[in-house]
Design a protein around this motif. Structure first.
Motif, short mmCIF file in Angstrom:
data_model
loop_
_atom_site.label_atom_id
_atom_site.label_comp_id
_atom_site.label_asym_id
_atom_site.label_seq_id
_atom_site.Cartn_x
_atom_site.Cartn_y
_atom_site.Cartn_z
N ALA A 106 33.78 53.83 67.56
CA ALA A 106 34.57 54.78 68.25
C ALA A 106 36.07 54.62 68.04
CB ALA A 106 34.17 54.90 69.59
N LEU A 107 36.52 53.10 68.01
CA LEU A 107 37.90 53.11 67.74
C LEU A 107 38.65 53.44 66.58
CD1 LEU A 107 40.32 51.67 69.35
CD2 LEU A 107 39.63 49.46 68.33
N PRO A 108 37.87 53.22 65.27
CA PRO A 108 38.34 53.80 63.97
C PRO A 108 38.48 55.14 63.94
CG PRO A 108 36.78 51.88 63.79
CD PRO A 108 36.72 52.31 65.00
N LEU A 109 37.56 56.09 64.54
CA LEU A 109 37.52 57.43 64.43
C LEU A 109 38.69 57.84 65.58
CD1 LEU A 109 33.75 58.71 64.98
CD2 LEU A 109 35.48 59.16 63.04
N TRP A 110 38.82 57.12 66.43
CA TRP A 110 40.13 57.82 67.53
C TRP A 110 41.27 57.61 67.05
CZ3 TRP A 110 43.62 54.79 69.92
CH2 TRP A 110 44.36 55.13 70.84
N LEU A 111 41.47 56.27 66.21
CA LEU A 111 42.65 55.93 65.81
C LEU A 111 43.16 56.75 64.68
CD1 LEU A 111 44.83 53.51 66.21
CD2 LEU A 111 43.32 52.11 64.55
N SER A 112 42.09 57.06 63.68
CA SER A 112 42.56 58.13 62.69
C SER A 112 42.74 59.19 63.13
CB SER A 112 41.35 57.92 61.55
OG SER A 112 40.15 58.50 62.06
N PHE A 113 42.05 59.74 64.35
CA PHE A 113 42.52 61.19 64.49
C PHE A 113 44.11 61.18 65.17
CE2 PHE A 113 37.86 61.82 65.69
CZ PHE A 113 37.71 62.19 64.31
N MET A 114 44.29 60.11 65.88
CA MET A 114 45.68 60.06 66.58
C MET A 114 46.78 59.83 65.21
SD MET A 114 45.48 60.24 69.97
CE MET A 114 44.21 61.67 69.47
N ILE A 115 46.43 59.22 64.39
CA ILE A 115 47.51 59.03 63.45
C ILE A 115 47.77 60.14 62.49
CG2 ILE A 115 47.89 57.62 61.08
CD1 ILE A 115 46.43 55.29 62.30
N TYR A 116 46.57 60.85 62.16
CA TYR A 116 46.55 62.08 61.49
C TYR A 116 47.44 63.10 62.46
CZ TYR A 116 45.16 66.50 59.57
OH TYR A 116 45.12 67.82 58.79
N GLY A 117 47.10 63.44 63.72
CA GLY A 117 47.68 64.30 64.60
C GLY A 117 49.07 64.00 64.70
N TRP A 118 49.28 62.81 64.97
CA TRP A 118 50.89 62.48 65.19
C TRP A 118 51.82 62.64 64.12
CZ3 TRP A 118 53.21 62.88 69.84
CH2 TRP A 118 52.26 62.52 70.98
N ILE A 119 51.31 62.67 62.81
CA ILE A 119 52.04 62.52 61.64
C ILE A 119 52.07 64.01 61.35
CG2 ILE A 119 51.88 62.05 59.29
CD1 ILE A 119 50.94 59.09 59.85
N ASN A 120 50.95 64.82 61.22
CA ASN A 120 50.82 66.07 60.78
C ASN A 120 51.28 67.24 61.71
OD1 ASN A 120 50.05 65.87 57.55
ND2 ASN A 120 48.57 64.38 58.96
N ASN A 121 50.91 67.04 62.86
CA ASN A 121 51.07 68.03 64.06
C ASN A 121 51.80 67.37 65.25
OD1 ASN A 121 49.39 70.00 62.54
ND2 ASN A 121 47.61 69.05 63.26
N THR A 122 52.94 67.01 64.94
CA THR A 122 53.57 66.22 66.34
C THR A 122 53.75 67.24 67.36
OG1 THR A 122 54.79 64.84 64.52
CG2 THR A 122 55.66 64.88 66.75
N THR A 123 54.19 68.27 67.09
CA THR A 123 54.57 69.22 68.26
C THR A 123 53.39 69.69 68.87
OG1 THR A 123 56.34 70.28 66.66
CG2 THR A 123 55.59 71.63 68.55
N HIS A 124 52.12 69.87 68.31
CA HIS A 124 51.09 70.11 68.80
C HIS A 124 50.57 69.21 69.81
CE1 HIS A 124 46.97 71.92 69.13
NE2 HIS A 124 46.48 70.90 68.96
N MET A 125 50.56 67.93 69.21
CA MET A 125 50.13 66.49 70.20
C MET A 125 51.02 66.25 71.50
SD MET A 125 47.57 65.31 68.37
CE MET A 125 47.34 63.83 69.03
N LEU A 126 52.16 66.70 71.08
CA LEU A 126 52.97 66.53 72.31
C LEU A 126 52.81 67.71 73.33
CD1 LEU A 126 56.70 65.81 70.83
CD2 LEU A 126 55.20 64.42 72.13
N ALA A 127 52.41 68.94 73.02
CA ALA A 127 52.26 69.97 73.68
C ALA A 127 51.06 69.94 74.51
CB ALA A 127 51.74 71.41 73.07
#
Length: 224
Positions: A106-127
């Motif tokens: 679970a941890l590597p999957l979640w961590l990779s999703f979070m890193i990808y989201g905050w780098i590529n879709n920062t506005t979407h993640m903040l929303a």
């Protein structure tokens, strides 16, 4: 009593070397030879299951730009299902009942999703931290709540899988330990109850592997 009961989950063997974690792969040797023949009935059934999962996960991800993205979740489902079923056999170590394995999934999957989201879709993640329609006065609290809920996701995924695997196995162990002390007339009833529990645990094995894969898919869809 409790120490002896939970000792059935201890990852230790005295035969030559520790073979417990090899149980995650040992099931490959019991797959029928006919599975590898194409098109065998067993092979066609598994392909049907995989295609059904592929179509469902593709709908959940809802992003056609990422080709082959369902493969990792189908593999995750297959691996967990494989190990859950192996744990139902006597004297085979249930690796998915340990947090060291479920958290490692679970941890590597979640961590990779979070890193990808905050780098590529920062506005979407903040929303995502502020649900739509939240009153301005509640926004700081909602940000804290959503942040905490995001952080504990890998823990809840891992604990859900491990706790469900442990609960059924403990109940079967408890009932099995009462067998020698029961009268002959009650042993037949105990066998019926154990068979019913085994069927229930088989259903739980399928459901928990499916839930783990679906929740991982939903978490990935939130970062796109």
């Amino acid at each position: 009593m409790m120490a002896n009961l939970f000792s059935s989950f201890d990852p230790s063997t005295s035969f030559f070397m520790s073979l417990n974690w090899i149980s995650s792969l040992i099931g490959l040797f019991i797959i029928p030879v006919s599975f590898w023949l194409i098109p065998s009935r067993l092979n066609m059934l598994w392909i049907k299951i995989i295609m059904t999962l592929h179509n469902e996960f593709k709908t959940l991800i809802n992003n056609n730009n990422i080709k082959g993205s369902t493969l990792i979740f189908i593999s995750l489902f297959s691996f967990i299902l494989f190990n859950n079923f192996l744990g139902l056999f006597p004297y085979i170590f249930t690796s998915t009942s340990h947090l060291i394995l479920s958290l490692a999934l679970a941890l590597p999957l979640w961590l990779s999703f979070m890193i990808y989201g905050w780098i590529n879709n920062t506005t979407h993640m903040l929303a995502h931290l502020v649900p739509q329609g939240t009153p301005p006065i509640l926004m700081p609290f909602m940000v804290c709540i959503e942040t905490i809920s995001n952080i504990i996701r890998p823990g809840t995924l891992a604990v859900r899988l491990s706790a469900n695997m442990i609960a059924g196995h403990l109940l079967m162990t408890l009932l099995g330990n009462t067998g020698p002390s029961l009268q002959l007339s009650l042993i037949s009833l105990l066998i019926v109850v154990q068979i019913a529990l085994l069927v229930l645990e088989s259903a739980v094995s399928i459901i928990q592997s499916y839930v783990f894969a679906v929740l991982s898919t939903l978490y990935s869809s939130e970062v796109n």
